[in-house]
Scaffold this motif. Structure first.
Motif, PDB file in Angstrom:
ATOM      1  N   LEU A  99       0.866  -1.089  -0.131  1.00  0.00           N
ATOM      2  CA  LEU A  99       0.006   0.101   0.026  1.00  0.00           C
ATOM      3  C   LEU A  99       1.042   1.220   0.103  1.00  0.00           C
ATOM      4  O   LEU A  99       1.685   1.484   0.891  1.00  0.00           O
ATOM      5  N   THR A 100       0.583   2.006  -1.023  1.00  0.00           N
ATOM      6  CA  THR A 100       1.637   3.263  -1.194  1.00  0.00           C
ATOM      7  C   THR A 100       0.749   4.434  -1.651  1.00  0.00           C
ATOM      8  O   THR A 100      -0.192   4.260  -2.595  1.00  0.00           O
ATOM      9  N   ARG A 101       1.454   5.623  -1.423  1.00  0.00           N
ATOM     10  CA  ARG A 101       0.730   6.878  -2.084  1.00  0.00           C
ATOM     11  C   ARG A 101       1.742   7.972  -2.071  1.00  0.00           C
ATOM     12  O   ARG A 101       2.608   7.914  -1.187  1.00  0.00           O
ATOM     13  N   THR A 123      -0.115  -4.585   2.783  1.00  0.00           N
ATOM     14  CA  THR A 123      -0.065  -4.612   1.176  1.00  0.00           C
ATOM     15  C   THR A 123      -1.777  -4.606   0.850  1.00  0.00           C
ATOM     16  O   THR A 123      -2.545  -4.498   1.848  1.00  0.00           O
ATOM     17  N   ARG A 124      -1.821  -4.532  -0.281  1.00  0.00           N
ATOM     18  CA  ARG A 124      -3.278  -4.400  -1.038  1.00  0.00           C
ATOM     19  C   ARG A 124      -4.132  -5.577  -0.376  1.00  0.00           C
ATOM     20  O   ARG A 124      -5.227  -5.622  -0.316  1.00  0.00           O
ATOM     21  N   LEU A 127      -5.888  -5.172   2.714  1.00  0.00           N
ATOM     22  CA  LEU A 127      -7.166  -4.493   2.862  1.00  0.00           C
ATOM     23  C   LEU A 127      -8.182  -5.352   2.653  1.00  0.00           C
ATOM     24  O   LEU A 127      -9.195  -5.353   3.414  1.00  0.00           O
ATOM     25  N   ASP A 133     -10.877   0.103   3.431  1.00  0.00           N
ATOM     26  CA  ASP A 133     -10.115   0.758   2.355  1.00  0.00           C
ATOM     27  C   ASP A 133      -8.817   1.540   2.699  1.00  0.00           C
ATOM     28  O   ASP A 133      -8.391   1.521   4.068  1.00  0.00           O
ATOM     29  N   ALA A 134      -8.178   1.891   1.951  1.00  0.00           N
ATOM     30  CA  ALA A 134      -6.793   2.546   2.144  1.00  0.00           C
ATOM     31  C   ALA A 134      -6.868   3.601   3.068  1.00  0.00           C
ATOM     32  O   ALA A 134      -6.179   3.744   3.811  1.00  0.00           O
ATOM     33  N   GLU A 135      -7.982   4.763   2.776  1.00  0.00           N
ATOM     34  CA  GLU A 135      -8.319   5.605   3.771  1.00  0.00           C
ATOM     35  C   GLU A 135      -8.335   5.332   5.159  1.00  0.00           C
ATOM     36  O   GLU A 135      -7.682   5.997   5.893  1.00  0.00           O
ATOM     37  N   VAL A 137      -6.989   3.022   6.657  1.00  0.00           N
ATOM     38  CA  VAL A 137      -5.539   2.324   6.983  1.00  0.00           C
ATOM     39  C   VAL A 137      -4.512   3.510   7.360  1.00  0.00           C
ATOM     40  O   VAL A 137      -4.172   3.635   8.521  1.00  0.00           O
ATOM     41  N   TYR A 138      -4.577   4.758   6.260  1.00  0.00           N
ATOM     42  CA  TYR A 138      -3.992   5.630   6.608  1.00  0.00           C
ATOM     43  C   TYR A 138      -4.407   6.541   7.779  1.00  0.00           C
ATOM     44  O   TYR A 138      -3.500   7.203   8.502  1.00  0.00           O
TER      45      TYR A 138
END
Length: 379
Positions: A99-101, A123-124, A127, A133-135, A137-138
């Motif tokens: 997972l990266t942005r 990692t994806r 999720l 979702d990614a948001e 997690v962040y």
């Protein structure tokens, strides 16, 4: 490789000579990379029992919490070079993407699960397993640094002169170098000190925060950051960062007559070239690449000015890195360079969004009339 493949828990392992690392996957689905350069630098190149013990600890981390409620308090954000995190393991599910942005130019934000003896990148696939979702997690990772962010505020007071605060994280356990990712933290520093803070991230651990920086002091500060960068076990960036009017982190921009303009240009070019070099090597090793993977070059002019440059050859698809200049290479042996902004004003440069750091997809050279205009803009 013999040691890695000797573990029953290891399902697949593959050595990448160019990256000098071993990509592997455990039977429980955990996938990661063992960076040998970092490992050998840590032990000063000496092969000893400590090296093999370190491999044990790095290769076989304890099981990470399986459910979201258990894992969310252990999440932490981290900064890495752009493009860091993809793991290629032959023979199974292809690529397990970390997972990266994007966080800053040529730097990305990743998330780790903080465990007693190691960390595991999210990692994806995680999720999907957690049902988030990614948001989410962040957001959880940032929230877990709230207490640390508040505690650091006691270190900040209005400075008398130039003040350098060294926030160390030698064992990688406090994540203080991740605080610039937390919304409002740098804005809080600015409000508390009455100054615009300057930030250096020379290593993936810790950071330097400078208060009251003056133009005259900047060359010395850049030299300190460069020294830390060169000595770092895992160097990150020697670029100076600051905060904009909205409180967001951004690279420091200075005019050409600034005393540290040359040093800042050098640091920015160094960061960009390093990120693209790793990406170029990886992409050129792929058999199914779609076009020519062009390099990013770091050029120093006779007058000392530094800039980046890439080449656009005719008659083929080119994937260009972002650069200060594009060098056009024609079939007649004619070579000339044009500033990127001048090229983009006359020619559509298609962003290939699947690449990090970004690349731009171009094909044949522009029509003759456009090439004539570009030649007139050559420097």
């Amino acid at each position: 490789m013999e040691q890695v493949r000797g573990y029953e828990a290891v399902e697949f392992a593959q050595f990448d000579a160019e990256g000098f690392e071993i990509a592997y996957r455990l039977r429980n689905g955990y996938a990661a990379k063992l960076n040998l350069d970092t490992l050998y630098r840590r032990f000063e190149g000496k092969i000893s029992a400590e090296v093999f013990d370190a491999v044990d600890n790095l290769l076989l981390p304890p099981e990470a919490p399986a459910g979201w409620d258990e894992v969310s308090p252990k999440l932490r954000p981290v900064l890495r070079r752009a493009g860091y995190g993809s793991v290629q393991v032959a023979g199974r599910n292809g690529r397990d993407l970390v997972l990266t942005r994007p966080a800053l130019p040529y730097l990305s934000e990743l998330v780790v699960i903080d465990m007693p003896s190691t960390v595991q990148f999210v990692t994806r696939q995680d999720l999907s397993r957690w049902g988030v979702d990614a948001e989410q997690v962040y957001a959880a990772a940032h929230a877990n640094l709230t207490e640390l962010a508040m505690n650091t505020m006691t270190a900040f007071d209005p400075p008398e002169g130039v003040r350098v605060l060294d926030f160390a994280d030698d064992d990688g356990e406090n994540y203080v170098g991740s605080l610039p990712l937390v919304a409002g933290w740098l804005a809080g520093v600015r409000a508390r000190t009455g100054t615009i803070p300057l930030l250096f991230l020379p290593s993936h651990l810790g950071m330097l925060v400078v208060l009251g920086a003056t133009p005259a002091a900047m060359p010395q500060l850049l030299a300190l950051a460069a020294e830390r960068y060169e000595a770092a076990l895992r160097p990150l960036s020697a670029v100076p960062y600051t905060v904009d009017d909205n409180g967001d982190l951004m690279p420091l921009s200075v005019p050409e007559d600034h005393p540290a303009y040359g040093e800042i240009q050098h640091a920015q070019a160094q960061l960009a070239v390093g990120a693209y070099r790793a990406q170029t090597e990886k992409l050129r090793a792929e058999e199914d690449r779609e076009g020519a993977i062009m390099e990013l070059l770091h050029v120093r002019a006779p007058d000392g000015a530094e800039y980046t440059m890439t080449s656009w050859t005719d008659g083929a698809t080119n994937l260009l890195p972002a650069a200060d200049f594009i060098c056009f290479v024609t079939g007649e042996g004619d070579v000339f360079r044009v500033a990127w902004d001048d090229v983009s004003a006359l020619v559509p440069l298609e962003l290939a969004a699947e690449y990090d750091p970004p690349r731009f997809r171009v094909h044949d050279h522009p029509p003759v009339e456009v090439m004539t205009r570009l030649r007139a803009l050559a420097r």
